[in-house]
Motif scaffolding. Structure first.
Motif, PDB file in Angstrom:
ATOM      1  N   GLY A  27       0.802  -1.210   0.000  1.00 15.53           N
ATOM      2  CA  GLY A  27       0.000   0.000   0.000  1.00 15.53           C
ATOM      3  C   GLY A  27       0.838   1.265   0.000  1.00 15.53           C
ATOM      4  O   GLY A  27       0.344   2.352  -0.306  1.00 15.53           O
ATOM      5  N   ASP A  28       2.120   1.115   0.347  1.00 14.86           N
ATOM      6  CA  ASP A  28       3.019   2.276   0.353  1.00 14.86           C
ATOM      7  C   ASP A  28       4.014   2.155  -0.797  1.00 14.86           C
ATOM      8  O   ASP A  28       5.216   2.395  -0.629  1.00 14.86           O
ATOM      9  N   GLU A  29       3.503   1.779  -1.964  1.00 11.71           N
ATOM     10  CA  GLU A  29       4.372   1.610  -3.126  1.00 11.71           C
ATOM     11  C   GLU A  29       5.037   2.916  -3.548  1.00 11.71           C
ATOM     12  O   GLU A  29       6.115   2.909  -4.149  1.00 11.71           O
ATOM     13  N   ALA A  30       4.399   4.042  -3.239  1.00 12.98           N
ATOM     14  CA  ALA A  30       4.971   5.338  -3.618  1.00 12.98           C
ATOM     15  C   ALA A  30       6.326   5.554  -2.952  1.00 12.98           C
ATOM     16  O   ALA A  30       7.248   6.118  -3.560  1.00 12.98           O
ATOM     17  N   ARG A  31       6.456   5.091  -1.716  1.00 11.23           N
ATOM     18  CA  ARG A  31       7.744   5.235  -1.022  1.00 11.23           C
ATOM     19  C   ARG A  31       8.827   4.436  -1.730  1.00 11.23           C
ATOM     20  O   ARG A  31       9.952   4.914  -1.907  1.00 11.23           O
ATOM     21  N   VAL A  32       8.479   3.230  -2.150  1.00 12.56           N
ATOM     22  CA  VAL A  32       9.455   2.385  -2.843  1.00 12.56           C
ATOM     23  C   VAL A  32       9.846   3.015  -4.178  1.00 12.56           C
ATOM     24  O   VAL A  32      11.015   2.979  -4.567  1.00 12.56           O
ATOM     25  N   ALA A  33       8.882   3.585  -4.869  1.00 15.58           N
ATOM     26  CA  ALA A  33       9.181   4.253  -6.144  1.00 15.58           C
ATOM     27  C   ALA A  33      10.147   5.411  -5.936  1.00 15.58           C
ATOM     28  O   ALA A  33      11.037   5.648  -6.762  1.00 15.58           O
ATOM     29  N   ARG A  34       9.978   6.142  -4.825  1.00 12.80           N
ATOM     30  CA  ARG A  34      10.901   7.252  -4.538  1.00 12.80           C
ATOM     31  C   ARG A  34      12.307   6.733  -4.248  1.00 12.80           C
ATOM     32  O   ARG A  34      13.301   7.320  -4.697  1.00 12.80           O
ATOM     33  N   ILE A  35      12.392   5.637  -3.508  1.00  6.74           N
ATOM     34  CA  ILE A  35      13.701   5.036  -3.219  1.00  6.74           C
ATOM     35  C   ILE A  35      14.372   4.579  -4.502  1.00  6.74           C
ATOM     36  O   ILE A  35      15.553   4.837  -4.747  1.00  6.74           O
ATOM     37  N   ASP A  36      13.597   3.916  -5.350  1.00  3.39           N
ATOM     38  CA  ASP A  36      14.121   3.427  -6.625  1.00  3.39           C
ATOM     39  C   ASP A  36      14.624   4.585  -7.484  1.00  3.39           C
ATOM     40  O   ASP A  36      15.719   4.526  -8.059  1.00  3.39           O
ATOM     41  N   ALA A  37      13.846   5.648  -7.574  1.00  4.39           N
ATOM     42  CA  ALA A  37      14.232   6.806  -8.389  1.00  4.39           C
ATOM     43  C   ALA A  37      15.478   7.483  -7.843  1.00  4.39           C
ATOM     44  O   ALA A  37      16.360   7.907  -8.606  1.00  4.39           O
ATOM     45  N   ALA A  38      15.572   7.588  -6.523  1.00  6.34           N
ATOM     46  CA  ALA A  38      16.736   8.225  -5.917  1.00  6.34           C
ATOM     47  C   ALA A  38      17.994   7.402  -6.155  1.00  6.34           C
ATOM     48  O   ALA A  38      19.078   7.959  -6.399  1.00  6.34           O
ATOM     49  N   LEU A  39      17.875   6.102  -6.108  1.00  2.19           N
ATOM     50  CA  LEU A  39      19.031   5.243  -6.385  1.00  2.19           C
ATOM     51  C   LEU A  39      19.458   5.376  -7.842  1.00  2.19           C
ATOM     52  O   LEU A  39      20.664   5.405  -8.142  1.00  2.19           O
ATOM     53  N   ILE A  40      18.490   5.467  -8.738  1.00  2.00           N
ATOM     54  CA  ILE A  40      18.835   5.652 -10.151  1.00  2.00           C
ATOM     55  C   ILE A  40      19.605   6.952 -10.345  1.00  2.00           C
ATOM     56  O   ILE A  40      20.602   7.004 -11.071  1.00  2.00           O
ATOM     57  N   ASP A  41      19.167   8.020  -9.691  1.00  2.00           N
ATOM     58  CA  ASP A  41      19.874   9.297  -9.795  1.00  2.00           C
ATOM     59  C   ASP A  41      21.310   9.187  -9.301  1.00  2.00           C
ATOM     60  O   ASP A  41      22.192   9.933  -9.739  1.00  2.00           O
ATOM     61  N   ALA A  42      21.537   8.218  -8.395  1.00  2.00           N
ATOM     62  CA  ALA A  42      22.885   7.992  -7.863  1.00  2.00           C
ATOM     63  C   ALA A  42      23.657   6.968  -8.684  1.00  2.00           C
ATOM     64  O   ALA A  42      24.794   6.621  -8.335  1.00  2.00           O
ATOM     65  N   GLY A  43      23.037   6.451  -9.758  1.00  2.00           N
ATOM     66  CA  GLY A  43      23.726   5.497 -10.621  1.00  2.00           C
ATOM     67  C   GLY A  43      23.628   4.052 -10.170  1.00  2.00           C
ATOM     68  O   GLY A  43      24.493   3.242 -10.491  1.00  2.00           O
ATOM     69  N   VAL A  44      22.582   3.728  -9.432  1.00  2.00           N
ATOM     70  CA  VAL A  44      22.364   2.353  -8.973  1.00  2.00           C
ATOM     71  C   VAL A  44      20.988   1.906  -9.456  1.00  2.00           C
ATOM     72  O   VAL A  44      19.973   2.506  -9.093  1.00  2.00           O
ATOM     73  N   VAL A  45      20.948   0.856 -10.276  1.00  2.00           N
ATOM     74  CA  VAL A  45      19.695   0.404 -10.884  1.00  2.00           C
ATOM     75  C   VAL A  45      19.262  -0.924 -10.271  1.00  2.00           C
ATOM     76  O   VAL A  45      19.995  -1.918 -10.350  1.00  2.00           O
ATOM     77  N   LEU A  46      18.062  -0.942  -9.678  1.00  2.00           N
ATOM     78  CA  LEU A  46      17.461  -2.164  -9.151  1.00  2.00           C
ATOM     79  C   LEU A  46      16.244  -2.507 -10.010  1.00  2.00           C
ATOM     80  O   LEU A  46      15.979  -1.869 -11.018  1.00  2.00           O
TER      81      LEU A  46
END
Length: 383
Positions: free
Chosen positions: A330-349
């Motif tokens: 239900g809190d998928e938005a938080r995970v999406a933010r984490i994923d996006a922030a990692l991508i900005d740092a050059g880490v792709v999950l």
């Protein structure tokens, strides 16, 4: 709409019913675009379950040896690779079917043995290709529930539930062991008991893409039951432990009669010359395979421990990846933010929303440097 200016909906209306409702396979993030974006910088790619250690030196050498004959078609029978695989697994060459990766074969089993009026059974949280294969063939997919989230085996295949889901119209069952995307597995005794319940006219396809990484003592390859169950198929790939993902080589092992029927739809020259040569060479380099598997086991354990130390739930895994819970359902938005922030740092999950696990991310077990970079960037994001 005028046929002079058609759009996708127009062409979709011309397709077969199963294709009209089908959604294409989601490979996750656009890695090619990210490579361009981070060109010259350290991009940590941990979203596709690729082998970070690369292929055997013997496999690389074998690929180079095919260049001068690249104007020739590859061996349409893949004879040398089939004979090598037959020797390794103790079967006859006629029991082996080669594919352009195991993905191609998984699709073709539904094409050949399922279709309109037939049912296909798979487990919840199973590999996405199973559902795509069933729908593309026009068959009806029935999804069996998974095990409850207990401590020992959260979200694992419930073999009893799969057996109950089989009906007189079922023609095909897909099972992955270990499973992608959860990393979970089941033991040999449980699978033997399951196969004893399956009718002889229902094919069971066991996807063992991650088999080489398994070290759980209760696990055993379904290959041990091939001789006693003619309706059993085992698929493997050279994309994972053998690190030949870019060359696309997979194979299936089953009763020779079943393989002969599958050969009727196999595309001509479906495995290229470089892939055939590299796979045969990689198969013969047991030392490199053992080294890769050992490194993966070490890093899998240390990465899981590090993630748990950060308060994250890490699912048990016998593969080259970890499924990690980053939020409550239900809190998928938080995970999406984490994923996006990692991508900005050059880490792709790998986002898991397509599997109904949007509160999780799947993390390929990288090498030591990649995992250190992941953890360092993750600490910044979680802070």
């Amino acid at each position: 709409m005028s046929s002079t200016h058609p759009d996708e909906s127009f062409f979709s209306s011309l397709a077969q019913p199963g294709i009209q409702r089908l959604r294409a396979y989601d490979p996750g993030h656009d890695l090619v675009a990210f490579r361009r974006r981070f060109e010259g910088r350290f991009l940590v790619e941990l979203g596709s379950n690729e082998n970070p250690y690369g292929p055997s030196a013997k496999a690389k050498e074998a690929v180079l040896g095919t260049i001068h004959d690249s104007f020739r078609y590859p061996d349409p029978l893949g004879g040398d690779l089939k004979r090598a695989l037959a020797a390794k697994h103790g079967v006859e060459a006629a029991s082996i079917l080669l594919g352009n990766g195991s993905h191609e074969l998984l699709m073709q089993f539904a094409q050949v043995f399922a279709g309109p009026g037939a049912d296909v059974v798979a487990s919840k949280y199973g590999f996405a290709v199973y559902a795509i294969a069933a729908q593309a063939a026009g068959a009806t997919l029935h999804v069996a529930p998974c095990n409850a989230d207990d401590h020992a085996m959260p979200r694992g295949h419930d073999l009893d539930a799969i057996a109950v889901t089989i009906t007189p119209t079922t023609r095909l069952v897909y099972i992955a062991n270990p499973n992608n995307p959860t990393g979970t597995w089941f033991g040999a005794d449980a699978f033997a008991a399951f196969m004893a319940k399956v009718p002889a006219d229902v094919l069971v396809v066991v996807d063992e893409a991650y088999a080489e990484f398994v070290d759980a003592p209760e696990w055993a390859s379904a290959l041990s039951l091939i001789q006693t169950h003619p309706n059993l198929v085992v698929t493997r790939t050279f994309s994972k432990a053998y690190a030949l993902a870019g060359l696309r080589v997979g194979y299936a092992i089953a009763h020779p009669g079943l393989i002969a029927v599958m050969e009727r739809v196999r595309e001509s020259f479906n495995v290229n010359s470089a892939g055939l040569a590299a796979a045969e060479a990689a198969l013969g380099d047991d030392e490199h395979l053992r080294w890769v598997v050992a490194r993966n086991a070490e890093q899998r354990a240390s990465l899981a421990e590090a993630l748990r130390a950060r308060g994250l739930m890490v699912f048990p895994s016998q593969t080259s990846f970890l499924l990690v819970k980053f939020a409550e359902p239900g809190d998928e938005a938080r995970v999406a933010r984490i994923d996006a922030a990692l991508i900005d740092a050059g880490v792709v999950l790998r986002p898991m929303g397509g599997y109904g696990l949007g509160h999780c991310l799947r993390i390929t077990v990288g090498n030591a440097d990649e995992n250190r970079r992941l953890l360092a960037e993750l600490d910044k994001v979680l802070a």
